[in-house]
Write a protein that holds these residues in place. Structure first.
Motif, PDB file in Angstrom:
ATOM      1  N   ARG A  39       0.831  -1.197   0.000  1.00 49.79           N
ATOM      2  CA  ARG A  39       0.000   0.000   0.000  1.00 49.79           C
ATOM      3  C   ARG A  39       0.872   1.255   0.000  1.00 49.79           C
ATOM      4  N   LEU A  40       1.960   1.240   0.779  1.00 46.19           N
ATOM      5  CA  LEU A  40       2.850   2.394   0.836  1.00 46.19           C
ATOM      6  C   LEU A  40       3.553   2.629  -0.500  1.00 46.19           C
ATOM      7  N   GLN A  42       2.356   2.339  -3.356  1.00 49.21           N
ATOM      8  CA  GLN A  42       1.442   2.915  -4.335  1.00 49.21           C
ATOM      9  C   GLN A  42       1.159   4.389  -4.066  1.00 49.21           C
ATOM     10  N   ILE A  43       1.565   4.874  -2.896  1.00 44.11           N
ATOM     11  CA  ILE A  43       1.312   6.270  -2.548  1.00 44.11           C
ATOM     12  C   ILE A  43       2.277   7.157  -3.324  1.00 44.11           C
ATOM     13  N   LYS A  44       1.738   8.223  -3.906  1.00 47.37           N
ATOM     14  CA  LYS A  44       2.565   9.160  -4.651  1.00 47.37           C
ATOM     15  C   LYS A  44       3.502   9.867  -3.670  1.00 47.37           C
ATOM     16  N   TYR A  46       5.795  12.584  -1.768  1.00 46.85           N
ATOM     17  CA  TYR A  46       5.615  14.010  -1.530  1.00 46.85           C
ATOM     18  C   TYR A  46       6.552  14.804  -2.424  1.00 46.85           C
TER      19      TYR A  46
END
Length: 102
Positions: A39-40, A42-44, A46
């Motif tokens: 899940r991490l 896939q996070i865009k 910063y």
């Protein structure tokens, strides 16, 4: 690793093991699972913000100019970006007028 301060005392191996065990037993400690890591990933990420003024286009020239108070007040009432709007108004004037005939 940076140099240690002169009076630094490192924990012994037993103390270090006890500290690590206590941290791992803490219910607030984050234990990454495969699901969390997926899940991490896939996070865009910063966007790093750079301090200071943004780099300009290089096509503008800074100068000091004096306008009548009522002209500046009228543009300032337009809110954020009033200087750009004033620049655009002058550009529009140049499209429809020949400054050499003033």
């Amino acid at each position: 690793m940076p140099p240690l301060k002169p009076n630094h005392i490192s924990p012994t191996d037993e103390e270090d093991a006890a500290i690590t065990a206590a941290a791992m037993a803490d219910p607030d400690t984050f234990h990454p699972t495969e699901e969390n890591l997926a899940r991490l990933s896939q996070i865009k990420p910063y966007r790093i913000r750079v301090r200071g003024r943004p780099i300009g286009s290089g096509q503008k020239q800074q100068l000091t100019v004096r306008f009548d108070t009522d002209v500046v007040t009228a543009f300032r009432t337009l809110g954020k970006g009033w200087q750009t709007k004033m620049n655009n108004a002058l550009k529009d004037w140049l499209l429809h007028n020949d400054p050499s005939k003033l």
